[in-house]
Design a protein around this motif. Structure first.
Motif, short mmCIF file in Angstrom:
data_model
loop_
_atom_site.label_atom_id
_atom_site.label_comp_id
_atom_site.label_asym_id
_atom_site.label_seq_id
_atom_site.Cartn_x
_atom_site.Cartn_y
_atom_site.Cartn_z
N LYS A 143 0.96 -1.12 0.46
CA LYS A 143 0.27 -0.09 -0.09
C LYS A 143 0.66 0.98 -0.17
CE LYS A 143 -3.68 -1.93 1.78
NZ LYS A 143 -4.75 -2.12 0.92
N ALA A 144 1.85 1.45 0.85
CA ALA A 144 2.71 2.13 0.93
C ALA A 144 3.04 2.57 -0.54
CB ALA A 144 3.92 2.45 1.38
N MET A 145 3.46 1.18 -1.17
CA MET A 145 4.42 1.58 -2.90
C MET A 145 3.70 2.01 -3.84
SD MET A 145 7.64 0.05 -2.91
CE MET A 145 7.33 0.42 -5.00
N GLU A 146 2.53 1.80 -3.87
CA GLU A 146 1.69 2.33 -4.35
C GLU A 146 0.95 3.79 -3.97
OE1 GLU A 146 -3.49 2.16 -5.08
OE2 GLU A 146 -2.81 0.70 -3.63
N TYR A 147 0.81 4.17 -2.91
CA TYR A 147 0.75 5.68 -2.53
C TYR A 147 1.97 6.44 -2.82
CZ TYR A 147 0.47 9.74 -0.07
OH TYR A 147 0.86 11.15 0.50
N ALA A 148 3.03 5.74 -3.10
CA ALA A 148 4.03 6.58 -2.96
C ALA A 148 4.82 6.67 -4.77
CB ALA A 148 5.93 5.75 -2.66
N LEU A 149 3.97 5.36 -5.28
CA LEU A 149 4.65 5.76 -6.77
C LEU A 149 3.20 6.99 -7.19
CD1 LEU A 149 5.27 2.08 -7.45
CD2 LEU A 149 6.65 3.70 -8.20
N ASN A 150 2.63 6.58 -6.76
CA ASN A 150 1.22 7.48 -7.46
C ASN A 150 2.00 8.40 -7.28
OD1 ASN A 150 -0.74 6.43 -8.20
ND2 ASN A 150 -2.08 5.97 -6.11
N GLN A 151 2.17 9.66 -5.28
CA GLN A 151 2.83 10.58 -5.39
C GLN A 151 3.55 11.42 -6.65
OE1 GLN A 151 0.73 12.94 -3.96
NE2 GLN A 151 -0.46 11.02 -3.41
N ASN A 152 4.54 10.63 -6.54
CA ASN A 152 6.21 11.14 -7.47
C ASN A 152 5.51 10.79 -8.92
OD1 ASN A 152 8.01 10.21 -5.60
ND2 ASN A 152 8.61 8.05 -6.40
N ILE A 153 4.29 10.31 -9.51
CA ILE A 153 3.80 10.64 -10.54
C ILE A 153 3.59 11.91 -11.06
CG2 ILE A 153 2.38 9.83 -12.31
CD1 ILE A 153 3.27 6.74 -12.20
N LEU A 154 2.28 11.95 -10.42
CA LEU A 154 1.74 13.38 -10.05
C LEU A 154 2.79 14.47 -9.91
CD1 LEU A 154 -0.93 12.19 -7.40
CD2 LEU A 154 -1.44 13.25 -9.45
N ASN A 155 3.67 14.03 -9.14
CA ASN A 155 5.02 15.23 -9.06
C ASN A 155 5.55 15.81 -10.37
OD1 ASN A 155 4.77 15.65 -6.46
ND2 ASN A 155 6.45 14.79 -5.76
N LEU A 156 5.68 14.65 -11.14
CA LEU A 156 6.29 14.65 -12.79
C LEU A 156 5.23 15.39 -13.85
CD1 LEU A 156 7.97 11.04 -12.71
CD2 LEU A 156 8.92 12.83 -12.42
N ILE A 157 3.79 14.69 -13.75
CA ILE A 157 3.30 15.42 -14.02
C ILE A 157 2.80 16.77 -13.89
CG2 ILE A 157 0.24 15.84 -14.87
CD1 ILE A 157 0.84 12.72 -14.36
N ASP A 158 3.36 16.97 -12.64
CA ASP A 158 2.82 18.76 -12.12
C ASP A 158 3.84 19.42 -12.30
OD1 ASP A 158 0.76 18.80 -11.04
OD2 ASP A 158 1.71 18.33 -8.66
N SER A 159 4.62 18.99 -13.14
CA SER A 159 6.88 19.57 -13.38
C SER A 159 6.45 19.21 -14.89
CB SER A 159 7.25 18.86 -13.00
OG SER A 159 7.38 19.02 -11.52
N ASN A 160 6.22 18.75 -15.81
CA ASN A 160 6.38 18.31 -16.75
C ASN A 160 7.13 17.90 -17.06
OD1 ASN A 160 4.64 18.63 -19.30
ND2 ASN A 160 5.73 20.10 -20.22
N LYS A 161 7.20 16.63 -16.05
CA LYS A 161 8.18 15.93 -16.38
C LYS A 161 8.19 14.68 -16.88
CE LYS A 161 11.88 17.90 -13.45
NZ LYS A 161 12.50 17.49 -12.48
N TYR A 162 8.94 13.67 -17.80
CA TYR A 162 9.27 12.55 -18.81
C TYR A 162 8.58 11.43 -17.32
CZ TYR A 162 9.75 8.26 -21.17
OH TYR A 162 9.78 7.19 -22.08
N ILE A 163 7.59 10.39 -17.90
CA ILE A 163 7.38 9.78 -17.09
C ILE A 163 8.36 8.32 -17.24
CG2 ILE A 163 5.72 8.41 -15.53
CD1 ILE A 163 3.99 11.44 -15.75
N ALA A 164 8.49 7.65 -16.50
CA ALA A 164 9.73 6.22 -17.15
C ALA A 164 8.28 5.25 -16.69
CB ALA A 164 10.33 5.74 -16.37
#
Length: 190
Positions: free
Chosen positions: A154-175
């Motif tokens: 559950k922590a992995m799902e949450y942290a990955l979601n947050q990382n992806i949201l931060n990359l989207i907010d920064s308009n960066k490529y998501i691996a």
């Protein structure tokens, strides 16, 4: 296999800087704490946490020559998402420069930035220790910290979601491995 940080301290601190080195120490300690809870090898967790950012060089201009020196190829995906280079490069450095040959430790270093589907317990521990170490005091880290000490998936799902949201907010490529990892943990947590 016990970790002797004094053996590598000056060399790594010179490469990554004091602030990053202190972060590495905190991740190492956090990883060991999580390993104890999840009955994972505490020494491996401590070592993987310590070396996880060994390639996050303060002088980025040194990366191409270092890659050439150790025959490390930067992939197209890494070129699009340069912030992931250090994790894969770090695993190679840990093996070639610091004599770490344990596959679990090397995988934990490799995947601590992007994650991947079906990570080992050690891989999840290092990924999350990096996200939740005590120097991370933003609200998302606090929530992930609470989750990590209850349920790694559950922590992995949450942290990955947050990382992806931060990359989207920064308009960066998501691996793509991050997307695949996020979807994997979303599915298994249902």
């Amino acid at each position: 296999m016990k970790l002797d940080t004094k053996k590598f301290e000056k060399e790594i601190k010179d490469k990554v800087g004091t602030k990053r080195y202190d972060h590495m120490l905190r991740v190492s300690k956090e990883a060991k704490s999580l390993a104890k809870i999840y009955e994972e090898d505490e020494d491996k967790a401590e070592i993987a946490g310590y070396f996880h950012d060994c390639a996050k060089l303060k002088d980025k201009s040194e990366i191409p020559s270092l890659c050439q020196k150790i025959d490390f190829e930067i992939t197209d995906e890494m070129k699009k998402a340069p912030s992931i280079i250090h994790s894969f490069l770090g695993a190679v450095l840990a093996e070639k420069l610091y004599d770490i040959h344990d596959e679990d430790i090397l995988n934990a270093i490799s995947w601590h930035t992007t994650g991947r589907p079906n990570m080992s317990t050690l891989e999840k521990i290092v990924f999350l220790a990096d996200y939740i170490e005590p120097g991370r005091d933003y609200p998302e880290a606090k929530k992930a910290r609470t989750l990590a000490y209850k349920n790694l998936d559950k922590a992995m799902e949450y942290a990955l979601n947050q990382n992806i949201l931060n990359l989207i907010d920064s308009n960066k490529y998501i691996a793509m491995e991050s997307v695949n990892a996020r979807n994997y943990y979303l599915e298994i947590n249902r």
